[in-house]
Design an enzyme around this catalytic site. Structure first.
Site, PDB file in Angstrom:
ATOM      1  N   ASP A 254       0.706  -1.293  -0.083  1.00 29.22           N
ATOM      2  CA  ASP A 254      -0.005  -0.032  -0.045  1.00 29.22           C
ATOM      3  C   ASP A 254       0.940   1.457  -0.093  1.00 29.22           C
ATOM      4  OD1 ASP A 254      -2.019   1.948   1.215  1.00 29.22           O
ATOM      5  OD2 ASP A 254      -3.273  -0.032   0.885  1.00 29.22           O
ATOM      6  N   ASP A 263      -0.514   1.000  18.174  1.00 33.64           N
ATOM      7  CA  ASP A 263      -1.581   0.006  18.081  1.00 33.64           C
ATOM      8  C   ASP A 263      -1.085  -0.929  16.893  1.00 33.64           C
ATOM      9  OD1 ASP A 263      -3.347  -1.102  19.267  1.00 33.64           O
ATOM     10  OD2 ASP A 263      -5.106  -0.024  18.470  1.00 33.64           O
ATOM     11  N   HIS A 286      -3.399   5.903   3.776  1.00 29.08           N
ATOM     12  CA  HIS A 286      -4.037   4.479   3.569  1.00 29.08           C
ATOM     13  C   HIS A 286      -3.737   3.495   4.132  1.00 29.08           C
ATOM     14  CE1 HIS A 286      -5.931   1.759   0.519  1.00 29.08           C
ATOM     15  NE2 HIS A 286      -7.016   2.620   0.494  1.00 29.08           N
ATOM     16  N   ASN A 300      -4.922  -4.912  24.013  1.00 25.80           N
ATOM     17  CA  ASN A 300      -3.988  -4.162  24.830  1.00 25.80           C
ATOM     18  C   ASN A 300      -4.334  -2.976  25.378  1.00 25.80           C
ATOM     19  OD1 ASN A 300      -4.472  -2.906  22.420  1.00 25.80           O
ATOM     20  ND2 ASN A 300      -2.461  -2.299  21.864  1.00 25.80           N
ATOM     21  N   VAL A 304      -8.292   0.226  18.906  1.00 27.68           N
ATOM     22  CA  VAL A 304      -8.911  -0.769  18.077  1.00 27.68           C
ATOM     23  C   VAL A 304      -8.372  -2.104  18.117  1.00 27.68           C
ATOM     24  CG1 VAL A 304     -10.285   0.991  16.769  1.00 27.68           C
ATOM     25  CG2 VAL A 304      -7.879  -0.079  15.802  1.00 27.68           C
ATOM     26  N   ALA A 384      -8.078  -7.908  -9.135  1.00 30.93           N
ATOM     27  CA  ALA A 384      -9.040  -8.396  -8.589  1.00 30.93           C
ATOM     28  C   ALA A 384      -9.504  -9.491  -9.463  1.00 30.93           C
ATOM     29  CB  ALA A 384      -9.997  -7.665  -8.174  1.00 30.93           C
ATOM     30  N   SER A 458     -11.263  -0.811   0.168  1.00 35.44           N
ATOM     31  CA  SER A 458     -10.038  -0.579   0.767  1.00 35.44           C
ATOM     32  C   SER A 458     -10.352  -1.095   2.528  1.00 35.44           C
ATOM     33  CB  SER A 458      -9.644   0.469   0.777  1.00 35.44           C
ATOM     34  OG  SER A 458      -8.835   0.946  -0.361  1.00 35.44           O
TER      35      SER A 458
END
Length: 898
Positions: A254, A263, A286, A300, A304, A384, A458
């Site tokens: 990416d 995190d 991104h 943790n 998130v 894809a 994404s």
């Protein structure tokens, strides 16, 4: 712009058309933004901006620190091109590149620049030539082709790191583009017919960053997506079974990741790939957002949790978003230990000839690849569309494909089509964000480390990549093919669309908008796969393709309860004695990665030999046509992964008289149908009703349709059977008769017009109550009398008056006889008023017109040659095909000489 063709062909075969109002400017060093703006004003150019009325919200232009896309108010002719080039060169311009549009595609996403300073070359192998340095031969070849241009040789420089990761392609930069550019060199090489060059490609850079993102800035404080896919939340969840292993690496290919984000944990913080930015450092936000969805640190007490929160991220950062970078990134990730690659991007302007070999290499090395379908509410974008990757679409909060009318209010739609694999949540997704002012979320404090409303395919793609990492963590022995199958088979049939069994989609019912459905983490990690083998070679793959699925399945009949289970030997798997109980054994195997819970086996016996059976009716009904044997052992609390058990049923003595062919004087054996279910066999639990190819399409269903009949040499033999099915409304069917295992001189007739007397319990005029009647001939209720009516008529020799009360009707009696018959490998013959097919070839194919929802009695008739060796086994196989040519069932008979 004379140095560039007005039209040329893209590697995919689609025309590329020159856009005369746009250019790609490349500088030797990154100019300060105020200086760049001064240059553009002086040249009457404007920088391509980030917003356009027709674009998807959040689209960004693929500017880099040295390269900028610019637009003119009017077409740029050759004179103006030279002026721009001359004046900009004084400010450090390296080159100007043309911009092309992919024919047939709309918007700025169709605009690409085949770079004028790069050639990607594949050399032909030369026997006996040793390549030491590697660069010289290409340089000489290209120089020879360019010699016509004032005799000066172009200066080429191979970038070794880029060549290394391009599957045999060689990456060359042209140092002096003003002297000769890649367009001219490519044309000359192709025109010269040079024998040393096998292929020449451009490196292509898209105008729009090909990431599949639609960011918004409305805060949404909960990870609804993780609850929806049953990763976490109330009740049983996937995280109860596992949250990923640190040894499993997800490559986020990416814009790089924030390497100091608190995190996120990385597999290798010191990545230095020549085609990418050093260390996977971010060029945008991104990649950090995608990484957080896949693997933000689990449990943790911070921020998130990603789907696979204990796995590790391998960040690779694009610099120019070109096709050579995509290929090199995939190859680098494969060579350096990535087991899953998440690719939240797509662009039809890239060359598949450059990228496909890298995808094939990753696939061959057992890597799972997840790629976004994109956000234009249209056809899936490349890569894809490559069959070796999982094409991931986005679902909305209503569990439908994200579309412009979705309740989130965003005006974009998830692309879809024939390559759809699965969908995952793609709207308003909380995830990690690049820290500080460069991030999507610039709020102060900890909140600024997280983007709470990340959108697009994404966002959907790393959900699936994270799930693949979870599966690999919990079941490390599974291959990439098996992991993909498990994710697709366990997907939830969400949304308002209709899923259907579709040829070419082996992992369950499918829909072009949703693929196999919306992913479910709990189901994928908890999945069992109980099966009954269709034949000894059956591995559990669906559909079964290893032979006749009705001959030697894992269902046997024994005279005594002796535990002998040899399904591939008809003499030890299909014998029955009259006047006593007989036993059915069904072997069930768990092919799934997890123990199967609460397993239940069911069987049905039919008082006839049938060619076609339909799920669920034929496997679940209990009536004179579907007899349930007595259960001895049919339930199992658990079957371990890879283990097998035997279920047992008893045919009572009285049932042997009615269910076998002795009563009618014919030697047929009934069909045996078996099914198996388990609480956590999620793929079968979503099987649609009325599955005509039940046995072949679902490994939970099996049938044994093999009659073993004793005969004497010189004796005549008849094998009656039933074609069609009460739930088959088609008007045509095909029977295939295989007599290749009979002696050459042994006659064989297929009787088409039997009276059905061989099957006294079968009502050939029956119609199922749960099927809508199909009009045939003059239709149902063709004549209805609305008032009381008197008709003068004659019955026999007696004239009189017939009174018909109000509501009386004349119903058209549909014709149930077979219609037109055509044969390949045989001939239709008449004997009296009945038709037969005389089978002359080793295989005969018989096409027939039929009525809807009707059973047809037929038989095979033969005479066993006198003198045939004792104990010889003579076999005839029958199969029935539907109008699409799919085999929907069959039967076989083995004559054993006594």
């Amino acid at each position: 712009m004379k140095n560039f063709p007005r039209e040329m062909q893209h590697a995919s075969g689609v025309p590329l058309l020159l856009d005369p109002t746009r250019l790609l400017m490349s500088f030797r060093q990154a100019p300060p933004r105020p200086e760049l703006e001064k240059i553009l004003i002086a040249l009457d150019l404007q920088l391509e901006n980030g917003d356009e009325a027709s674009s998807v919200p959040g689209e960004t232009v693929n500017h880099t620190s040295e390269r900028f896309w610019v637009q003119a108010r009017r077409a740029i002719n050759q004179e103006r091109f030279e002026t721009i080039e001359k004046l900009a060169t004084q400010s450090g311009l390296a080159w100007l590149g043309p911009v092309y549009r992919l024919s047939g595609e709309q918007g700025r996403r169709a605009l690409v620049a085949p770079l004028p300073d790069v050639l990607v070359v594949r050399l032909r192998e030369r026997v006996g030539v040793e390549h030491t340095g590697g660069e010289h031969n290409v340089a000489v070849t290209v120089a020879d082709a360019a010699a016509a241009d004032n005799g000066a040789e172009p200066v080429l420089r191979e970038v070794a790191e880029k060549s290394r990761y391009l599957n045999g392609l060689r990456y060359f930069e042209i140092v002096n583009v003003a002297q000769v550019n890649a367009y001219e060199l490519k044309a000359r090489l192709e025109q010269s017919g040079n024998q040393g060059v096998a292929d020449v490609q451009f490196e292509t850079m898209p105008l729009i960053t090909p990431t599949a993102i639609v960011p918004s800035d409305t805060l949404f404080a909960q990870q609804w997506d993780m609850t929806r896919i049953q990763a976490g939340g109330p009740g049983s969840t996937g995280w109860d079974l596992g949250s990923g292993a640190a040894a499993v690496v997800i490559c986020v290919l990416d814009a790089g990741c924030d390497l100091s984000h608190p995190d996120l944990r990385y597999s290798t913080p010191g990545i230095n790939l020549g085609t990418m930015l050093p260390n996977g450092g971010p060029t945008g936000n991104h990649g950090t957002a995608c990484a957080g969805i896949a693997a933000a640190t689990f449990n943790n007490a911070l921020g998130v949790a990603g789907v696979a929160g204990n796995a590790r991220i391998m960040p690779l950062a694009f610099q120019n978003w070109s096709d050579t970078e995509v290929a090199a990134g995939i190859n680098w990730a494969t060579a350096n230990g990535a087991e899953v690659i998440s690719m939240s991007f797509g662009n039809n302007g890239w060359s598949a000839a450059i990228i496909d070999p890298a995808i094939q290499n990753a696939f061959n090395n057992d890597v799972v690849m997840c790629v976004a379908t994109h956000n234009y509410n249209g056809a899936i974008t490349y890569p894809a569309t490559n069959a070796l990757v999982m094409a991931v679409g986005a679902s909305d909060q209503a569990d439908n494909r994200k579309n412009p009318m979705s309740p989130d209010g965003e005006g974009w739609g998830s692309n879809f089509g024939a390559r759809m694999s699965v969908v995952a949540p793609g709207v308003l997704i909380p995830t990690t964000d690049r820290q500080g002012a460069p991030g999507y979320n610039t709020a102060s404090g900890t909140a600024g480390d997280y983007a709470m409303t990340f959108n697009g395919t994404s966002a959907a793609t790393p959900h699936v990549a994270g799930l693949a990492a979870l599966v690999r963590s919990l079941y490390p022995a599974l291959t990439n093919v098996q992991i993909r199958a498990l994710i697709e088979r366990s997907a939830q049939k969400a949304g308002s669309v209709a899923y259907a069994e579709t040829a070419g989609y082996p992992n369950g019912s499918w829909n072009q908008e949703m693929g196999y459905g919306r992913i479910n983490v709990l189901r994928a990690l908890d999945a069992a796969d109980v099966m009954i083998k269709d034949a000894p070679s059956d591995s559990g793959a669906e559909p079964f393709t290893g032979g006749n699925f009705w001959d030697f399945s894992d269902i046997v009949v024994r005279i005594n309860d002796d535990g002998v289970f040899v399904p591939n030997d008809p003499l030890r798997s299909k014998n029955v004695e009259r006047g006593q109980a007989n036993y059915i054994y069904v072997r069930v195997t768990n092919k799934g990665p997890r123990a199967a819970r609460n397993v239940t086996v069911g069987t049905r016996i039919t008082p006839y030999v049938g060619l076609e059976f339909v799920w669920p009716q034929d496997w679940t009904q209990t009536n004179p046509m579907h007899v349930a044997p007595a259960v001895v052992t049919a339930s199992f609390a658990s079957i371990a992964a890879g283990a097998s058990v035997l279920a047992k049923f008893r045919i009572e003595a009285a049932q042997t008289e009615a269910l076998y062919g002795w009563v009618s004087g014919a030697g047929w054996h009934p069909c045996l149908l078996a099914s198996v279910t388990a609480d956590n066999d999620y793929a079968f639990s979503s099987t649609p009703v009325a599955l005509a190819q039940g046995s072949v399409r679902r490994n939970n269903l099996a049938q044994r349709n093999l009659s073993v009949i004793d005969v004497l040499g010189g004796a005549s033999a008849s094998f009656p059977f039933i074609a069609g099915n009460l739930y088959n409304a088609e008007r045509r069917m095909t029977l295939v008769v295989d007599r290749s295992r009979l002696p050459a001189g042994m006659p064989l007739l297929l009787s088409l017009d039997d009276d059905g007397g061989a099957f006294p319990q079968v009502d050939f005029g029956a119609k199922p109550d749960d099927v809508e009647p199909v009009a045939d001939g003059c239709g149902d209720n063709a004549l209805v009398f609305l008032e009381r009516t008197r008709i003068t008529t004659k019955l026999g020799c007696c004239p009189g008056v017939m009174t018909l009360e109000k509501g009386s009707r004349f119903d058209c009696n549909p014709v149930r006889k077979l219609g037109r018959v055509t044969v390949e490998g045989g001939d239709v013959v008449l004997r009296g008023d009945k038709r037969y097919v005389q089978v002359t070839g080793s295989r005969a194919t018989v096409h027939m017109e039929k009525a809807a929802n009707t059973l047809y009695a037929m038989s095979l008739q033969t005479t066993v040659p006198a003198g045939t060796e004792r104990d010889a086994q003579l076999m005839i196989a029958l199969s029935q095909q539907n109008t699409q040519g799919d085999t929907v069932g069959g039967a076989a008979v083995v004559y054993v000489l006594r």
